[in-house]
Write an enzyme that holds these catalytic residues in place. Sequence first.
Site, PDB file in Angstrom:
ATOM      1  N   GLU A 161      92.009  39.051  31.486  1.00  0.00           N
ATOM      2  CA  GLU A 161      90.986  40.042  31.147  1.00  0.00           C
ATOM      3  C   GLU A 161      90.621  40.883  32.370  1.00  0.00           C
ATOM      4  OE1 GLU A 161      90.881  36.812  30.566  1.00  0.00           O
ATOM      5  OE2 GLU A 161      90.040  36.346  28.590  1.00  0.00           O
ATOM      6  N   HIS A 179      61.481  35.065  15.876  1.00  0.00           N
ATOM      7  CA  HIS A 179      61.686  35.885  14.684  1.00  0.00           C
ATOM      8  C   HIS A 179      63.138  35.863  14.230  1.00  0.00           C
ATOM      9  CE1 HIS A 179      57.587  37.494  14.680  1.00  0.00           C
ATOM     10  NE2 HIS A 179      57.670  37.275  15.985  1.00  0.00           N
TER      11      HIS A 179
END
Length: 546
Positions: free
Chosen positions: A213, A385
């Site tokens: 990579e 949340h």
Amino acid sequence: MSILVSNTPAWQALQQHQKQWTGVSLRHLFDADSSRFSTYSVENSGLLLDYSRNYLNAETRTLLLALAEQMQLSDWIKRLYQGDEVNHTEHRAALHMALRHRGNAVIRVNGKDVMPEVQSVLQRMKQFVTAVHQGEWRGFTGKRIESVVNIGIGGSDLGPVMVTRALKAYHIGGLRIHFVSNVDSTHLMETIAELNPETTLFIIASKTFSTQETMLNANSARDWFLSHAQNPAAVAQHFVAISTAKERVSAFGIDTKNMFEFWDWVGGRFSLWSAIGLPIALAIGMEQFEEFLHGAYLMDEHFYHAPFDENLPVLLGLIGVWNSSFLGAATQVILPYDFALEHLPAYLQQLKMESLGKRVTRHGDVVDYATCPIIWGAAGNNGQHAFYQLLHQGTHLIPADFIIAAHSQRPLGTHQAATLSNALAQILALMHGRNAEETQTALRASGLSEQEIVQQLSHRTFPGNQPSNTLLYQRLSPAILGALIALYEHKVFVQSVCWDLNPFDQWGVELGKQVANGLLPALLGQGQVTLPIDGSTQALLQRLAR
Ligand SMILES: O=P(O)(O)OC[C@H]1O[C@](O)(CO)[C@@H](O)[C@@H]1O
């Protein structure tokens, strides 16, 4: 085959002891003992660890400490610190403590004192950071450097990303620091789209300088740069390398005088203290980078010298072993209530899971006990949340690490009080829960009819009993962050000793790399796949190949 730790007296004593915890409620531990907090909390290097909300009592702690003793943790710590070959499968020491050593000790690897080299690289980093900050280091058209792009992955990315973000309030020098890690070209393309090649400096960070990579991104970044500069000689002013592999750096075209060295005794995921920390140093300046090292050094000293029952990494490590191997927690959640630490969970995923995600002992025997839990998490309020529903009412035992700043790096009105109220509320609610009787009372008070209460009761009841640790500090500074990271590094080591694992290799990531190399020619239209592949892979390849 050697004896597995699960067949030893200390482990079996813990197994026996675990039975007495069935059905115990955490809140009742507090009802029964008002001094639990002072008995089960400890403070050092600016960090308070409150571990009172775990399924443990004095006997549990004694038995866990006995496990540490049986596994010869003290000897292992000495071996680690004196540069022994603790990474036996790669024949390497793991001496990240030398990188942040602030005293005058001689620290040897294979008989050689490594401290002069460590000091010399720090000195070179300092010169470089100063030259960039003061505009002495300039780009090929004579302009000052304004943007830095670190190209690296894994340990050559996650630590610098996390720390650079966490210490944003301490940035000096006005540089914009970017990170490119993913081989998907979207990452590089979107990053360079905003940049001016005349004022951009690339840091190619790779221990091996052979990671697919990183090398592909580095080559593409150089192509992009040269398409503007039109002069290969200009590369020297815009590309520097951080590596252990001089020849490969040279072969890439970076002058080795622009290379910052580190050594094979620094593991990738333990390397942010080395030259791999260069983007951090460019962001916060060398003085504050040294404070960061100092914080870690304080934790190193504490880990080495403190008695185990007051030793933060030892206690944190033993509690983790207890939760995973004896109480059956398959996962652990990291919950920083300090937004600056938003990337800490991702960083700890590599640190812990690449180190301890193992199933054979140092001798190569398959274990019959659970080792590393699955690590995940998010900055506290955002998590509330998203996934806290599962923490409160799901079916899994999920120990949490709450990490809390008393003061925000950037105070504003009532925000910090709101943050702290949420943190303390979650710590309390996850442990305490709300039983049917309490729920009934609450629902009545809210005006619900008796019929609605019957309907809703089980949906609105909370079992609680999720164990947690709380780590509290005053304000996130370079030194506090250094201590926090070193704490987790040493926790990993403690667990590796208890589980009889080598935490410093990562053979598990090799297979995927090899298979990817085997498939690449087919995807490039340059030949056949040489590996045996299944029908599904074959079909997908046919769809995807050029
Ligand atoms: O710095 P390098 O050699 O490019 O390696 C990057 C990462 O790849 C790994 O070897 C495997 O993910 C990590 O341990 C390391 O941090």
